[in-house]
Design an enzyme around this catalytic site. Structure first.
Site, mmCIF file in Angstrom:
data_model
loop_
_atom_site.group_PDB
_atom_site.id
_atom_site.type_symbol
_atom_site.label_atom_id
_atom_site.label_comp_id
_atom_site.label_asym_id
_atom_site.label_seq_id
_atom_site.Cartn_x
_atom_site.Cartn_y
_atom_site.Cartn_z
ATOM 1 N N HIS A 208 0.820 -1.215 0.000
ATOM 2 C CA HIS A 208 0.000 0.000 0.000
ATOM 3 C C HIS A 208 0.855 1.266 0.000
ATOM 4 O O HIS A 208 0.408 2.315 -0.460
ATOM 5 C CB HIS A 208 -1.003 -0.036 1.152
ATOM 6 C CG HIS A 208 -2.115 -1.000 0.876
ATOM 7 N ND1 HIS A 208 -2.156 -2.259 1.404
ATOM 8 C CD2 HIS A 208 -3.180 -0.900 0.047
ATOM 9 C CE1 HIS A 208 -3.218 -2.892 0.944
ATOM 10 N NE2 HIS A 208 -3.866 -2.089 0.116
ATOM 11 N N GLU A 450 -10.784 -11.461 -3.684
ATOM 12 C CA GLU A 450 -9.351 -11.304 -3.488
ATOM 13 C C GLU A 450 -8.740 -12.397 -2.614
ATOM 14 O O GLU A 450 -7.581 -12.298 -2.230
ATOM 15 C CB GLU A 450 -9.016 -9.905 -2.960
ATOM 16 C CG GLU A 450 -9.852 -9.428 -1.813
ATOM 17 C CD GLU A 450 -9.573 -7.973 -1.429
ATOM 18 O OE1 GLU A 450 -8.615 -7.362 -1.892
ATOM 19 O OE2 GLU A 450 -10.359 -7.459 -0.606
ATOM 20 N N ASP A 474 -4.275 -8.846 -3.595
ATOM 21 C CA ASP A 474 -4.395 -9.851 -2.541
ATOM 22 C C ASP A 474 -4.591 -11.250 -3.112
ATOM 23 O O ASP A 474 -4.089 -12.223 -2.549
ATOM 24 C CB ASP A 474 -5.559 -9.498 -1.604
ATOM 25 C CG ASP A 474 -5.134 -8.453 -0.583
ATOM 26 O OD1 ASP A 474 -4.054 -8.616 0.005
ATOM 27 O OD2 ASP A 474 -5.869 -7.469 -0.389
ATOM 28 N N CYS A 521 -9.615 -4.601 -10.172
ATOM 29 C CA CYS A 521 -9.081 -3.349 -9.652
ATOM 30 C C CYS A 521 -7.725 -3.533 -8.957
ATOM 31 O O CYS A 521 -7.279 -2.654 -8.236
ATOM 32 C CB CYS A 521 -10.075 -2.674 -8.708
ATOM 33 S SG CYS A 521 -10.426 -3.669 -7.246
HETATM 34 C C1 PEP Z 1 -6.477 -5.846 -4.193
HETATM 35 O O1 PEP Z 1 -6.249 -6.580 -3.232
HETATM 36 O O2 PEP Z 1 -6.222 -6.151 -5.371
HETATM 37 C C2 PEP Z 1 -7.055 -4.512 -3.973
HETATM 38 C C3 PEP Z 1 -7.409 -3.748 -4.982
HETATM 39 O O3 PEP Z 1 -7.169 -4.096 -2.685
HETATM 40 P P1 PEP Z 1 -5.944 -3.458 -1.854
HETATM 41 O O4 PEP Z 1 -4.784 -3.267 -2.785
HETATM 42 O O5 PEP Z 1 -6.396 -2.196 -1.259
HETATM 43 O O6 PEP Z 1 -5.674 -4.536 -0.840
HETATM 44 MG MG MG Z 2 -7.019 -6.087 -1.293
#
Ligand code: PEP
Ligand code: MG
Length: 603
Positions: A208, A450, A474, A521
């Site tokens: 992140h 995910e 994830d 996403c």
């Molecule tokens: C993911 O896990 O692909 C996602 C978009 O969520 P995050 O990156 O916020 O965990």
């Molecule tokens: Mg995620």
């Protein structure tokens, strides 16, 4: 060039030229002076040189930390003596006396000003040296003294590190942050006027912190491993956030090379700018919806400018991460309604807060978990903190009265879990209806796919949800057992792994059978190879960070859906992820070579 200082860059310190390779996670090229954030998780402090001109300031930094520690200790003493009695509290007076010892103070100050090292190193070295000398005399009393000295050293180092963190928030000149690690909230709190970019030892491409760097448009390189060992405050460093290179103390020829790279980067951006207004359509006329991932409402403008037609993922937890308190319903409503307003009729998918794992609020970081990615994160955290969850749902629902809003639950692993979350949403709807508050009664409720269990149960979920959004960040981590934030296993993090592709394929099939939309996403949605596979599997909505959108559109416009389908079909037939990944990369590189520009062969 932003942040490029004089070409003749005499840093005044004897650091060897370093050419480090990390993982480029946020494109952009910057050159500037380093600001090194010390790491307090280590048992030792690295010897770090400073420039002669900094020595006085560094000695003052030590003096301030010493005084602050004495103030702290006097307060601890006062509390301890009233709670435990004078005798038990006496130890803190010994600590205060040790910190006031003239010989000790002089030793540390001299080490800083004569050997030109950081205050942190001088403190650690002098205390360790003294401790070793006492320990060599043997005996219980000496060993207790050594423990006290270690305690004192740790206190001083904490104060020094804390002061540096505070300083980082109020830099007075353009700077490149260098650290062993940075949390997403630290990165989100950077002063964007002063921080040119960052480079850190740890971290993976989908951590992140990397995502925040992209959101802020800050060039960043993660996973540099030994960078903090090679850099001191004030050193000149150059980073290329696309190629993943970091050069410490670059010479004139290297700076020239960076200027050339910067020009190429600018040319690439302006070529891409030309396609932002063109339709996202494959060569054989299939439309693909390209939308943006955002962490902050202000990014909506960037999504639209860069050709996105909506927001496919709003990571609302960043509201919590950038605040020292849990945002109220009103504060949340303000943020969500601002996005709706900026989107002006385009869709906004709001994901409920995905806290935990590498995204901790200040309060929660005090309770570390052994396996945080497998712990109390995301929807699990919300279901255990219902009042907080309900506050967020109220704010989302209220914003849904103002424009097209969808709500999405993260990290769903079982059907009952989704039902539980949805029941709470329905409760909140009822409350709002009773209060006469307006909201969209037909709001679409979806989930992130995910984790492998969700992907495998996609058929069952598809009967209950209004849409799926595949979160590959994830999904890859949980399918392949590869920590997305760990640079040591970043080479194993492979979205094109046939196991991942098969899971995605099954989710898309389940969605099609149930007639519900499915998007992706995860960060991989913007990787040229994986995006091609996604389209080939039938995904028609790709959501990615705003700066990736023009490149993604160029890819979509450079392939035909028939080609994508052939590539996707072939990927699942490989036994090995390496063969699968290189097959995809080679095929897509042939079709759209520009999609791989500037990555120095990293793909
Ligand atoms: C993911 O896990 O692909 C996602 C978009 O969520 P995050 O990156 O916020 O965990
Ligand atoms: Mg995620």
């Amino acid at each position: 060039m932003p942040g490029v200082t004089a070409a003749a860059c005499d840093t005044g310190v004897g650091i060897d030229l370093q050419n480090l390779r990390g993982i480029g996670v946020s494109p952009g090229i910057v050159v500037g002076r380093a600001y090194v954030v010390e790491d307090r998780s280590r048992a030792y402090v690295r010897r770090r040189s400073i420039q002669r001109s900094r020595a006085e300031r560094e000695a003052e930094r030590f003096e301030r930390a010493r005084e602050a520690s004495i103030t702290e200790l006097n307060a601890v003493y006062a509390r301890a003596s009233s709670e435990m009695g004078e005798d038990a509290a006496k130890i803190f007076l010994f600590h205060v006396a040790a910190l006031s010892d003239k010989v000790l103070i002089k030793q540390i100050a001299d080490k800083i000003t004569e050997e030109l090292v950081t205050a942190d190193y001088a403190v650690w070295y002098v205390f360790r040296d003294l401790g070793q000398r006492l320990a060599s005399q043997g005996g219980e009393a000496m060993s207790a003294k050594v423990t006290d000295l270690n305690d004192l050293s740790a206190r001083l180092l904490d104060v020094l590190a804390g002061a540096k963190q505070t300083e980082m928030a109020s830099l007075d000149q353009p700077t490149i942050i260098v650290a062993r690690d940075l949390t997403p909230s630290q990165a989100a709190g950077f002063d964007r006027e002063m921080v040119l970019g960052f480079a850190i030892d740890l971290g993976g491409p989908t951590s992140h912190t990397a995502i925040v760097a992209r959101a802020l448009g800050l060039p960043a390189v993660v996973g540099c491993r030994q960078l903090t060992e090679a850099v001191s405050d004030g050193d000149l460093i150059a980073i290329d956030g696309r190629a993943g290179t970091v050069i410490v103390d670059p010479d004139e020829a290297m700076l020239d090379d960076f200027r050339v790279r910067l020009e190429a980067d600018r040319a690439r951006r302006s070529a891409l700018a030309e396609i932002t207004a063109l339709p996202a359509e494959t060569e054989d006329g299939e439309a693909v919806e390209i939308v943006g991932n955002i962490e902050f409402p202000d990014e909506v403008g960037q999504v639209l400018e860069l050709g996105g037609t909506g927001v496919g993922l709003y990571r609302t937890e960043f509201l919590f991460l950038t605040s020292d308190h849990d945002p109220s319903e009103e504060e949340q409503f303000e943020a969500y309604s601002r996005c709706v307003e900026l989107l002006d009729g385009r869709e906004l998918t709001i994901r409920t807060m995905d806290l935990g794992a590498d995204k901790q609020t200040q309060a929660k970081s005090d309770e570390p978990e052994r396996n945080p990615f497998l712990g109390l994160r995301s929807i699990r955290y919300c279901l255990q903190n219902e009042p907080m969850f309900k506050t967020q749902l109220r704010a989302i629902l209220r914003a849904s009265a103002l424009g097209p809003v969808k709500v999405m639950f993260p990290l769903i692993t079982s059907v009952p879990e989704f039902r539980h979350a949805k029941t709470i949403l329905l409760d909140v709807m009822e409350d709002l209806a009773d209060e006469g508050v307006e909201f969209d009664r037909e709001i679409r409720v979806g989930m992130m796919v995910e984790v492998p269990s969700a992907a495998m149960m996609a058929g069952a979920f598809a009967r209950e949800v209004d849409f799926f959004s595949i979160g590959t960040n994830d999904l890859v981590q949980y399918t392949l057992a590869v920590d997305r934030t760990n640079e040591r296993v970043a080479n194993l993090y492979q979205p094109c792994h046939p196991a991942v592709v098969k899971l995605v394929r099954d989710v898309v099939r389940a969605a099609k059978r149930a007639g519900i939309p499915v998007s992706c996403c995860g960060e991989a949605a913007a990787e040229p190879g994986f995006a091609t596979v996604l389209m080939g599997l039938g995904v028609r909505t790709l959501s990615a960070s705003p700066t990736s959108l023009p490149g993604l559109k160029r890819l979509v416009r450079g392939v035909s859906m028939a080609q994508c389908e052939r590539i996707a079909k072939r990927v699942v037939q490989f036994d090995s992820e390496h063969e699968a990944a290189s097959f995809v990369r080679d095929r897509v590189r042939n079709l759209v070579p520009e999609a791989f520009e500037g990555r120095d062969g990293l793909d």
